[in-house]
Enzyme design. Structure first.
Site, PDB file in Angstrom:
ATOM      1  N   GLN A   1       0.820  -1.201   0.000  1.00  0.00           N
ATOM      2  CA  GLN A   1       0.000   0.000   0.000  1.00  0.00           C
ATOM      3  C   GLN A   1       0.862   1.261   0.000  1.00  0.00           C
ATOM      4  O   GLN A   1       2.022   1.250   0.412  1.00  0.00           O
ATOM      5  CB  GLN A   1      -0.931  -0.001   1.214  1.00  0.00           C
TER       6      GLN A   1
ATOM      7  N   GLU B   1      -8.326   5.725   6.061  1.00  0.00           N
ATOM      8  CA  GLU B   1      -8.081   4.892   7.245  1.00  0.00           C
ATOM      9  C   GLU B   1      -7.854   5.710   8.510  1.00  0.00           C
ATOM     10  O   GLU B   1      -7.243   6.778   8.481  1.00  0.00           O
ATOM     11  CB  GLU B   1      -6.853   4.010   7.015  1.00  0.00           C
TER      12      GLU B   1
END
Length: 268
Positions: A122, A207
């Site tokens: 990521q 997130e």
């Protein structure tokens, strides 16, 4: 032997008096770096057994809830490249928040971390606010290792950022962050990773990440829209599962997906 120590202390004091703003900014930056070195990391999705149940948005995508992820996740196989573009928001403290508390959120794209929990490839950008101070960090990560900051890519509110991850194998790949506004781009290459990808999840995520082993205080990020969302060079998020963040029984985000766009707004 005390004279050098006293002289050094006086010099430091004079520097602070001469440029208090500079000293404070440097200290905030040092504190932020120190905090990240304690273990800023993403995590696999942590689903919540919500009493809200599973609903539907846009007539097709199911909505589920987690304590840390908001956005869209595709579940399939053979995912090798995931990309998306977003405009950097200006984070702020949530309603009722404290000016002395640090609040953060992150926007990223990745491979795995949902049905596959062994690894995540990521990359993205963190947004952090404390009082009137706002900062941004571009980073890359091969979970379960923690995140590392990119250098050489200044980021400001309003910049257009394109983030891309590419898995060349289940143990190697690249992470790229491009500041389209400034023309700056950075890349990190991974190889020989012991924690293998499954290449079965592709995601576009906002997130509430972890630092020091617990979730950070979640910032009001306003809204983030991933455009040009694509997997393996193809466009579209058809069939993606929509995830919203729920903490302490309260839903903090409102996400949706349509075509090649994933949108998330702070609703807490």
């Amino acid at each position: 032997m005390q004279i050098p120590i006293i002289a050094s202390a006086l010099l430091c004091a004079n520097m602070v008096l001469a440029a208090p703003g500079t000293a404070m900014r440097r200290q905030r930056a040092a504190d932020r770096i120190a905090e990240r070195r304690l273990g800023r990391s993403s995590n696999t999705i942590q689903r919540v057994d919500s009493e809200l149940g599973v609903t539907t948005k846009n007539g097709t995508s199911h909505v589920e809830y987690s304590s840390n992820w908001a956005g869209a996740v595709l579940i399939g196989s053979g995912y090798k490249t995931v990309t998306g573009t977003f405009v950097v928001p200006t984070p702020k403290a949530p309603s009722g928040g404290s000016s002395s508390t640090t609040y953060s959120a992150s926007a990223w794209v990745g491979i795995d971390g949902d049905t596959c929990e062994t690894a995540i490839l990521q990359t993205g950008v963190d947004f952090t606010v404390q009082g009137s101070s706002v900062s941004y960090d571009a980073w890359y990560e091969w979970y379960p290792d923690y995140a590392y900051d990119f250098s050489g890519i200044p980021i400001s509110a309003g910049d257009t950022i394109t983030v891309t991850v590419t898995a060349s194998s289940k143990s190697a790949g690249t992470a790229v962050v491009e500041n389209v506004t400034t023309g700056k781009s950075v890349t990190h290459s991974f190889s020989g990773e012991s924690d293998a990808l499954c290449q079965t999840n592709a995601e576009w995520i906002v997130e509430d990440f972890e630092s020091g082993g617990s979730l950070v205080s979640f910032a009001d990020f306003g809204s983030i829209e991933f455009t040009g969302a694509s997997v393996n060079g193809g466009t579209g998020t058809s069939g993606a599962t929509i995830i919203d963040i729920e903490q302490s029984g309260k839903v903090l985000t409102d996400c949706s997906a349509s075509g090649s766009t994933v949108s998330c707004s702070y609703s807490g």
